[in-house]
Motif scaffolding. Structure first.
Motif, PDB file in Angstrom:
ATOM      1  N   ASP A 224       0.832  -1.211   0.000  1.00 40.77           N
ATOM      2  CA  ASP A 224       0.000   0.000   0.000  1.00 40.77           C
ATOM      3  C   ASP A 224       0.868   1.265   0.000  1.00 40.77           C
ATOM      4  N   CYS A 225       1.945   1.219   0.757  1.00 45.64           N
ATOM      5  CA  CYS A 225       2.814   2.404   0.862  1.00 45.64           C
ATOM      6  C   CYS A 225       3.479   2.709  -0.482  1.00 45.64           C
ATOM      7  N   CYS A 228       1.271   4.757  -2.489  1.00 43.16           N
ATOM      8  CA  CYS A 228       0.574   5.819  -1.760  1.00 43.16           C
ATOM      9  C   CYS A 228       1.106   7.190  -2.167  1.00 43.16           C
ATOM     10  N   PHE A 230       1.137   9.764  -0.482  1.00 42.13           N
ATOM     11  CA  PHE A 230       1.717  10.488   0.645  1.00 42.13           C
ATOM     12  C   PHE A 230       2.952   9.794   1.221  1.00 42.13           C
ATOM     13  N   LEU A 231       3.515   8.908   0.449  1.00 43.57           N
ATOM     14  CA  LEU A 231       4.665   8.138   0.941  1.00 43.57           C
ATOM     15  C   LEU A 231       5.804   9.041   1.422  1.00 43.57           C
ATOM     16  N   CYS A 234       4.877  10.517   4.789  1.00 42.63           N
ATOM     17  CA  CYS A 234       4.526   9.560   5.841  1.00 42.63           C
ATOM     18  C   CYS A 234       5.655   8.579   6.100  1.00 42.63           C
ATOM     19  N   GLY A 236       5.567   5.409   5.517  1.00 40.86           N
ATOM     20  CA  GLY A 236       5.070   4.109   5.960  1.00 40.86           C
ATOM     21  C   GLY A 236       4.730   4.068   7.438  1.00 40.86           C
ATOM     22  N   TYR A 237       4.716   5.219   8.094  1.00 41.57           N
ATOM     23  CA  TYR A 237       4.560   5.311   9.544  1.00 41.57           C
ATOM     24  C   TYR A 237       3.296   4.622  10.048  1.00 41.57           C
ATOM     25  N   PHE A 238       2.170   4.801   9.353  1.00 40.19           N
ATOM     26  CA  PHE A 238       0.900   4.288   9.878  1.00 40.19           C
ATOM     27  C   PHE A 238       0.696   2.796   9.616  1.00 40.19           C
ATOM     28  N   LYS A 239       1.625   2.162   8.956  1.00 38.16           N
ATOM     29  CA  LYS A 239       1.547   0.708   8.770  1.00 38.16           C
ATOM     30  C   LYS A 239       2.276  -0.051   9.879  1.00 38.16           C
ATOM     31  N   CYS A 247      -5.358   2.740   6.004  1.00 41.12           N
ATOM     32  CA  CYS A 247      -4.904   4.124   6.066  1.00 41.12           C
ATOM     33  C   CYS A 247      -5.878   5.132   5.456  1.00 41.12           C
ATOM     34  N   LYS A 251      -5.045   9.096   5.137  1.00 38.20           N
ATOM     35  CA  LYS A 251      -4.808   9.706   3.820  1.00 38.20           C
ATOM     36  C   LYS A 251      -5.697  10.941   3.646  1.00 38.20           C
ATOM     37  N   PHE A 254      -3.911  13.675   5.522  1.00 35.99           N
ATOM     38  CA  PHE A 254      -2.793  14.194   4.723  1.00 35.99           C
ATOM     39  C   PHE A 254      -3.333  15.090   3.600  1.00 35.99           C
TER      40      PHE A 254
HETATM   41  S1  SF4 Z   1       1.416   4.101   6.036  1.00 31.99           S
HETATM   42 FE1  SF4 Z   1       1.596   6.139   5.141  1.00 31.99          FE
HETATM   43  S2  SF4 Z   1       2.631   5.801   3.180  1.00 31.99           S
HETATM   44 FE2  SF4 Z   1       1.817   3.813   3.861  1.00 31.99          FE
HETATM   45  S3  SF4 Z   1      -0.212   3.662   2.885  1.00 31.99           S
HETATM   46 FE3  SF4 Z   1      -0.483   4.519   4.953  1.00 31.99          FE
HETATM   47  S4  SF4 Z   1      -0.500   6.745   4.637  1.00 31.99           S
HETATM   48 FE4  SF4 Z   1       0.414   5.827   2.803  1.00 31.99          FE
END
Ligand code: SF4
Length: 273
Positions: A224-225, A228, A230-231, A234, A236-239, A247, A251, A254
């Motif tokens: 997903d990241c 994404c 907003f990579l 972010c 990958g912080y919210f994973k 997310c 998103k 963001f």
């Molecule tokens: S963790 Fe961040 S970068 Fe990864 S999918 Fe979620 S919002 Fe996007």
């Protein structure tokens, strides 16, 4: 695990671990701020990066005039009930950059409003919020963006907004002081962990990895990241820690910050030359 002394890490330690970690760059955690001036009288002030006060019930007066300029965090655990305690600590602002660390739990928005009204900066601990908390986060981000009386940064909103505005995003790992490249958390039992949400997960971070490589390739490896938009903001912080977190709400958040940055740019471009 024994620490490697005098390396590049910043260690977030309970003050009781000071004898073991002396000589490193340290963030000290305590529930008893009154002990700090005497305890640290002989320490090299350049090694003390900051102090985290873990009890808002504690009397922080001893820190008011001590070590001017040293950053202080006031750490909340239950923002819905603790926010009135912030009034006790406003004198810290005379000599310190002081920030309130607020977990995103039901009712946290009131704590944010009181903190910024008292002139504290804010750091939100967002976790992996459920839909009801996304709604409260959306209200708080709208307050942050639209309320002219907000003069202090509310992170992670502030740095993310600036990142969009300047097209120079900083991953949340860096914004919220959970950068695994440079920071370590030491538990009360002396166990050394990765910081923040990575504390209890296994993640292979090469010690010599370039920061961007590390964050994008290791922490944002989730499919997903990789797709994404907003990579870069972010990372990958919210994973983390739950890799299956949805997310969609984050998103949208963001997106609000991205739209606000674009609006700000348009307003400035349309202003007098
Ligand atoms: S963790 Fe961040 S970068 Fe990864 S999918 Fe979620 S919002 Fe996007």
């Amino acid at each position: 695990m024994m620490p490697t002394l005098m390396n590049e890490f910043i260690y977030d330690i309970p003050v009781e671990q000071l004898p073991i970690y002396r000589g490193n760059h340290l963030i000290l955690r305590t529930r008893h701020p009154a002990i700090l001036p005497a305890l640290l009288a002989e320490e090299n002030p350049d090694h003390i990066v900051g102090v985290r006060l873990l009890s808002l019930e504690a009397d922080s007066e001893a820190l008011n005039a001590w070590a001017p300029g040293l950053p202080l965090d006031l750490v909340m655990t239950d923002p819905a009930t603790e926010f009135p305690l912030l009034y006790r600590h406003t004198n810290l602002l005379d000599n310190h950059p002081a920030r309130v660390v607020i977990p995103v739990s039901p009712g946290f928005g009131k704590a944010v409003k009181v903190a910024v009204a008292l002139d504290f900066a804010v750091l939100l601990e967002a976790g992996q919020p459920e839909p009801a908390l996304i709604e409260e986060l959306t209200e708080v981000v709208t307050f942050y963006l639209r309320q002219p009386s907000v003069t202090q940064p509310v992170e992670f909103f502030h740095s993310t907004l600036l990142g969009f505005y300047h097209d120079d995003p900083m991953p949340l790992w860096v914004v919220v002081d959970e950068n695994p490249r440079y920071q370590r958390y030491v538990t009360d039992a002396g166990i050394e962990c990765l910081p923040g949400r990575l504390a209890n997960v296994e993640v292979a971070v090469a010690p010599d990895a370039h920061r961007e490589h590390e964050i994008e390739q290791v922490l944002a490896a989730n499919e997903d990241c990789q797709s994404c938009e907003f990579l870069r903001s972010c990372g990958g912080y919210f994973k983390w820690p739950h890799r299956d977190y949805d997310c969609a709400g984050m998103k949208r958040l963001f997106g609000l910050l991205q739209d606000a940055a674009a609006e700000l740019r348009r307003d400035l471009d349309a202003g007098p030359a």
